[in-house]
Scaffold this motif. Structure first.
Motif, PDB file in Angstrom:
ATOM      1  N   ASP A   1       1.140   2.214  13.446  1.00 48.86           N
ATOM      2  CA  ASP A   1       0.169   3.146  12.885  1.00 48.86           C
ATOM      3  C   ASP A   1       0.594   3.471  11.454  1.00 48.86           C
ATOM      4  OD1 ASP A   1      -1.249   3.293  15.277  1.00 48.86           O
ATOM      5  OD2 ASP A   1       0.000   4.923  16.043  1.00 48.86           O
ATOM      6  N   PHE A   2      -0.326   3.326  10.523  1.00 45.55           N
ATOM      7  CA  PHE A   2      -0.032   3.563   9.107  1.00 45.55           C
ATOM      8  C   PHE A   2      -0.692   4.881   8.698  1.00 45.55           C
ATOM      9  CE2 PHE A   2       0.099  -0.912  10.064  1.00 45.55           C
ATOM     10  CZ  PHE A   2       1.292  -1.322   9.487  1.00 45.55           C
ATOM     11  N   MET A   3       0.111   5.956   8.682  1.00 41.92           N
ATOM     12  CA  MET A   3      -0.404   7.313   8.570  1.00 41.92           C
ATOM     13  C   MET A   3      -0.901   7.631   7.151  1.00 41.92           C
ATOM     14  SD  MET A   3      -0.077   7.970  11.685  1.00 41.92           S
ATOM     15  CE  MET A   3      -0.829   9.594  11.595  1.00 41.92           C
ATOM     16  N   LEU A   4      -2.104   8.255   7.107  1.00 36.24           N
ATOM     17  CA  LEU A   4      -2.724   8.638   5.836  1.00 36.24           C
ATOM     18  C   LEU A   4      -2.574  10.123   5.554  1.00 36.24           C
ATOM     19  CD1 LEU A   4      -6.051   6.648   6.363  1.00 36.24           C
ATOM     20  CD2 LEU A   4      -4.018   5.890   5.112  1.00 36.24           C
ATOM     21  N   SER A   5      -2.182  10.910   6.567  1.00 38.08           N
ATOM     22  CA  SER A   5      -1.970  12.353   6.406  1.00 38.08           C
ATOM     23  C   SER A   5      -0.935  12.804   7.418  1.00 38.08           C
ATOM     24  CB  SER A   5      -3.291  13.118   6.588  1.00 38.08           C
ATOM     25  OG  SER A   5      -3.794  12.907   7.896  1.00 38.08           O
ATOM     26  N   ARG A   6      -0.616  14.083   7.392  1.00 40.86           N
ATOM     27  CA  ARG A   6       0.407  14.614   8.308  1.00 40.86           C
ATOM     28  C   ARG A   6      -0.189  15.700   9.198  1.00 40.86           C
ATOM     29  NH1 ARG A   6       5.484  12.944   6.925  1.00 40.86           N
ATOM     30  NH2 ARG A   6       5.785  12.126   4.814  1.00 40.86           N
ATOM     31  N   GLY A   7       0.406  15.850  10.364  1.00 35.68           N
ATOM     32  CA  GLY A   7       0.052  16.959  11.250  1.00 35.68           C
ATOM     33  C   GLY A   7      -1.353  16.897  11.814  1.00 35.68           C
TER      34      GLY A   7
ATOM     35  N   ARG B   1      -7.511   4.314   0.951  1.00 37.75           N
ATOM     36  CA  ARG B   1      -6.293   3.525   1.218  1.00 37.75           C
ATOM     37  C   ARG B   1      -6.366   2.905   2.620  1.00 37.75           C
ATOM     38  NH1 ARG B   1      -0.748   4.537  -0.679  1.00 37.75           N
ATOM     39  NH2 ARG B   1      -1.398   6.630  -1.251  1.00 37.75           N
ATOM     40  N   GLY B   2      -6.824   3.671   3.599  1.00 34.73           N
ATOM     41  CA  GLY B   2      -6.975   3.150   4.954  1.00 34.73           C
ATOM     42  C   GLY B   2      -7.979   2.008   5.025  1.00 34.73           C
TER      43      GLY B   2
ATOM     44  N   PHE C   1       0.798  -1.228   0.000  1.00 35.09           N
ATOM     45  CA  PHE C   1       0.000   0.000   0.000  1.00 35.09           C
ATOM     46  C   PHE C   1       0.832   1.281   0.000  1.00 35.09           C
ATOM     47  CE2 PHE C   1      -2.497  -3.338   2.074  1.00 35.09           C
ATOM     48  CZ  PHE C   1      -3.619  -3.344   1.273  1.00 35.09           C
ATOM     49  N   ALA C   2       2.144   1.171   0.003  1.00 29.67           N
ATOM     50  CA  ALA C   2       3.067   2.328  -0.061  1.00 29.67           C
ATOM     51  C   ALA C   2       3.085   3.144   1.234  1.00 29.67           C
ATOM     52  CB  ALA C   2       2.742   3.223  -1.252  1.00 29.67           C
TER      53      ALA C   2
END
Length: 336
Positions: free
Chosen positions: A263-269, A280-281, A238-239
């Motif tokens: 934790d597989f982060m989909l965004s930042r901050g 993707r999540g 999934f990159a």
């Protein structure tokens, strides 16, 4: 000692045959009632063989997709050239149309070009009359030439319009064909990824109830071998461009300090992820559920919900007060 009568002796073979038939029927029914054995799981060798076949099929589809892209690029160039030609023809057509309108207005205002009859005068010199007549004929010829030229301009514009429409249709067909080829290739690539997943089995000892014996964390990332395998597979499949966070020293009662969660982060901050990242999540969570037994996944948290291997179902969690705390910007995966 009792002696059997002849009638009893005659009945014995009949009874023996009947008993044999009953026993045979019982065994037959028993064999039919016995559930069929489940198909054996494919071996690593079989999976690798299937992967090799899928790889050849994938190469063929990718080649076809590449050829489709080339055809699409050619269709794009042809469509652009046709549109440029149409724009130029339209410009000439508009200019000639304006000239024709001006000529029509002038002719209407002046009452049209003078005819030979209106030009006759009893006292006029014949040579002057001939000059005026020649001028009149010149104007008529000029008008005729402009009208003939406009007809060609109009026809050229119509032809360019037809070519542009044909090239636009060709481009549309190429786009649709390319989309189909891309979908087929992506579906096959997904199938290859599924086969690759099955090549891996979670390391460690599995109990009879399906749970796993805990493992010690290790390595520079301070996570267990089971968690490391899940992390690697998710990252490759999934990159996860916004990062993966696993070990945390803070003792919060969860699996992070034990090296058993990532934790597989989909965004930042702490920002809400885009629709594409939410999708993707969802894909990561669905993949983790699908492979939970084989990879030793204990639970998943995503979008203020938790899925646990014990129940096999999602349930809503209480509000923890933020995008990240409620896991809206990342799926969390914990292993046994």
């Amino acid at each position: 000692m009792a002696v059997a009568c002849p009638a009893d002796r005659r009945r014995r073979p009949i009874l023996t045959k009947a008993l044999t038939a009953m026993i045979t029927a019982v065994f037959l029914l028993a064999s039919l009632a016995t559930p069929a054995h489940a198909a054996p799981k494919p071996t690593i060798k079989q999976l690798k063989k299937e992967l090799a076949a899928l790889g050849k099929q994938s190469d063929k589809l990718i080649t076809e997709y590449y050829n489709g892209r080339i055809a699409h690029q050619k269709a794009e160039k042809a469509e652009k050239a046709a549109q440029d030609k149409l724009a130029a023809a339209q410009e000439v057509y508009d200019r000639e149309s304006a000239e024709l309108r001006l000529m029509a207005v002038a002719q209407y205002t002046n009452g049209g070009p003078p005819s030979p009859a209106t030009m006759l005068s009893a006292n006029e010199d014949p040579s002057a009359l001939m000059s005026r007549l020649a001028l009149s004929n010149h104007l008529v010829d000029q008008q005729s030439a402009r009208l003939a030229g406009f007809a060609k301009v109009r026809d050229d514009r119509k032809q360019a319009e037809g070519e542009a429409a044909a090239r636009a249709k060709e481009l549309g067909d190429q786009v649709a064909d390319l989309g189909k080829r891309k979908d087929k290739a992506e579906q096959l690539i997904k199938k290859i990824k599924d086969k690759i997943d099955k090549l891996y089995q979670a390391p460690g000892v599995r109990r009879s109830d399906g749970t796993w014996v805990p493992q010690l964390p290790g390595g520079s990332d301070n996570i267990t071998p089971r968690m490391r395998l899940v992390k690697t597979l998710v990252k490759e499949r999934f990159a996860v461009p916004n990062g993966i966070g696993c070990y945390r020293a803070i003792q919060d009662g969860g699996e992070h300090p034990l090296g058993r969660a990532c934790d597989f982060m989909l965004s930042r901050g702490g920002s809400m992820p885009t629709a594409a990242e939410v999708a993707r999540g969802n894909e990561i969570a669905a993949w983790a559920i699908k492979n939970s037994k084989r990879l030793g996944i204990m639970y998943i948290i995503y979008r203020q919900r938790i899925w646990h291997a014990r129940t096999g179902a999602w349930r809503t969690m209480s509000d923890r007060g933020g995008t990240t705390a409620n896991h809206y910007d990342h799926p969390h995966i914990s292993v046994y």
